[in-house]
Design a protein around this motif. Structure first.
Motif, PDB file in Angstrom:
ATOM      1  N   MET A  21       0.834  -1.194   0.000  1.00  0.00           N
ATOM      2  CA  MET A  21       0.000   0.000   0.000  1.00  0.00           C
ATOM      3  C   MET A  21       0.870   1.246   0.000  1.00  0.00           C
ATOM      4  SD  MET A  21      -1.300   2.801   1.623  1.00  0.00           S
ATOM      5  CE  MET A  21      -0.310   2.542   3.045  1.00  0.00           C
ATOM      6  N   HIS A  25       0.947   4.006  -2.933  1.00  0.00           N
ATOM      7  CA  HIS A  25       0.605   5.387  -2.633  1.00  0.00           C
ATOM      8  C   HIS A  25       1.726   6.338  -3.021  1.00  0.00           C
ATOM      9  CE1 HIS A  25      -1.019   8.734  -0.085  1.00  0.00           C
ATOM     10  NE2 HIS A  25      -2.125   8.254  -0.613  1.00  0.00           N
ATOM     11  N   HIS A  92      -7.578  15.759   4.376  1.00  0.00           N
ATOM     12  CA  HIS A  92      -8.834  15.026   4.238  1.00  0.00           C
ATOM     13  C   HIS A  92      -9.846  15.238   5.358  1.00  0.00           C
ATOM     14  CE1 HIS A  92      -6.991  12.986   0.884  1.00  0.00           C
ATOM     15  NE2 HIS A  92      -5.992  12.591   1.650  1.00  0.00           N
ATOM     16  N   PHE A  99     -13.827   8.045   1.866  1.00  0.00           N
ATOM     17  CA  PHE A  99     -12.686   8.456   1.053  1.00  0.00           C
ATOM     18  C   PHE A  99     -13.083   8.804  -0.383  1.00  0.00           C
ATOM     19  CE2 PHE A  99      -8.394   8.157  -0.780  1.00  0.00           C
ATOM     20  CZ  PHE A  99      -7.747   8.999   0.125  1.00  0.00           C
ATOM     21  N   THR A 100     -14.266   8.386  -0.817  1.00  0.00           N
ATOM     22  CA  THR A 100     -14.714   8.732  -2.171  1.00  0.00           C
ATOM     23  C   THR A 100     -15.348  10.126  -2.225  1.00  0.00           C
ATOM     24  OG1 THR A 100     -16.817   7.602  -1.783  1.00  0.00           O
ATOM     25  CG2 THR A 100     -15.061   6.344  -2.890  1.00  0.00           C
ATOM     26  N   GLY A 104     -11.409  13.427  -1.082  1.00  0.00           N
ATOM     27  CA  GLY A 104     -11.067  12.251  -0.277  1.00  0.00           C
ATOM     28  C   GLY A 104     -11.340  12.467   1.191  1.00  0.00           C
ATOM     29  N   GLU A 107     -11.374   8.228   6.103  1.00  0.00           N
ATOM     30  CA  GLU A 107     -11.475   6.829   6.521  1.00  0.00           C
ATOM     31  C   GLU A 107     -10.222   6.032   6.159  1.00  0.00           C
ATOM     32  OE1 GLU A 107     -13.948   3.975   4.300  1.00  0.00           O
ATOM     33  OE2 GLU A 107     -14.461   5.625   2.966  1.00  0.00           O
ATOM     34  N   TYR A 108      -9.680   6.245   4.969  1.00  0.00           N
ATOM     35  CA  TYR A 108      -8.518   5.486   4.491  1.00  0.00           C
ATOM     36  C   TYR A 108      -7.261   5.774   5.320  1.00  0.00           C
ATOM     37  CZ  TYR A 108      -5.117   3.692   1.074  1.00  0.00           C
ATOM     38  OH  TYR A 108      -4.099   3.031   0.446  1.00  0.00           O
ATOM     39  N   PHE A 111      -7.721   4.233   8.798  1.00  0.00           N
ATOM     40  CA  PHE A 111      -7.551   2.781   8.797  1.00  0.00           C
ATOM     41  C   PHE A 111      -6.070   2.411   8.716  1.00  0.00           C
ATOM     42  CE2 PHE A 111      -6.836  -1.190   6.577  1.00  0.00           C
ATOM     43  CZ  PHE A 111      -7.466  -2.063   7.450  1.00  0.00           C
ATOM     44  N   LEU A 112      -5.313   3.121   7.882  1.00  0.00           N
ATOM     45  CA  LEU A 112      -3.881   2.833   7.771  1.00  0.00           C
ATOM     46  C   LEU A 112      -3.141   3.132   9.059  1.00  0.00           C
ATOM     47  CD1 LEU A 112      -3.254   4.069   4.144  1.00  0.00           C
ATOM     48  CD2 LEU A 112      -3.454   1.714   4.964  1.00  0.00           C
TER      49      LEU A 112
END
Length: 141
Positions: A21, A25, A92, A99-100, A104, A107-108, A111-112
Motif C-alpha cells: 500500500m 501510494h 482530508h 474516502f470517495t 477524499g 477513513e482510508y 484505517f492505515l
C-alpha cells in the motif's frame, strides 16, 4: 500448525500488505499519477511546504520496500504514522468520512494508522529479513 506459526504468517501478511500500500501510494499515486512536482503543488495549495511532498514520497517508498522485506518493521510503521495523521489534519479531515468524497475523506488514512499501530504491536511476522528489536512486554511474532 501451531498458533504462533499462524500468527506469524498473519502478521507477515499484514506487513507485506501495508508495504504494498505504501509503495502504491508513493510510486503509483504521487510519482506516476500526479508527478512529484504536482504533488508538491498540492501540498503547497493546502498550506504545507512543497519540500514536504518530496520527503513524504521518499518515506512512503522506502518504508514500503522495508515493510515488504521485513526490515525494522516496528520503526518503519511508527515513522509513517505522522504522515497519515497529517493527511487527516491538513488534506482530508474537512472532507467527511468516506474516502470517495470530493477531495477524499479520512477513513482510508485512519484505517492505515490503525493497521500500522497493530503492525507495530504485532512485530515483523514470518520471513522478515531484519527483525525489529523486541519491545518490553510486547511479543514479537
Amino acid at each position: 500448525m501451531q498458533q504462533h506459526t499462524l500468527t506469524g504468517y498473519g502478521t507477515a501478511l499484514l506487513r507485506v500488505s501495508l508495504g504494498a500500500m505504501y509503495l502504491a501510494h508513493s510510486i503509483l499515486l504521487k510519482l506516476l499519477t500526479y508527478g512529484l512536482d504536482g504533488t508538491a503543488g498540492y501540498f503547497s495549495s493546502i498550506g504545507l511546504p512543497a519540500w514536504l511532498a518530496y520527503l513524504t514520497f521518499a518515506a512512503e517508498a522506502a518504508g514500503g520496500v522495508m515493510l515488504v522485506l521485513g526490515i525494522y518493521t516496528r520503526a518503519v510503521v511508527l515513522s509513517l504514522v505522522p504522515a497519515l495523521a497529517g493527511a487527516i489534519i491538513w488534506a482530508h479531515g474537512a472532507n467527511g468520512w468516506v474516502f470517495t468524497a470530493p477531495g477524499g475523506g479520512w477513513e482510508y488514512p485512519l484505517f492505515l494508522i490503525a493497521a500500522s499501530i497493530a503492525q507495530a504491536l504485532l512485530g515483523d511476522g514470518a520471513f522478515a529479513l531484519r527483525p525489529s528489536p523486541k519491545l518490553a512486554g510486547v511479543p514479537a511474532h
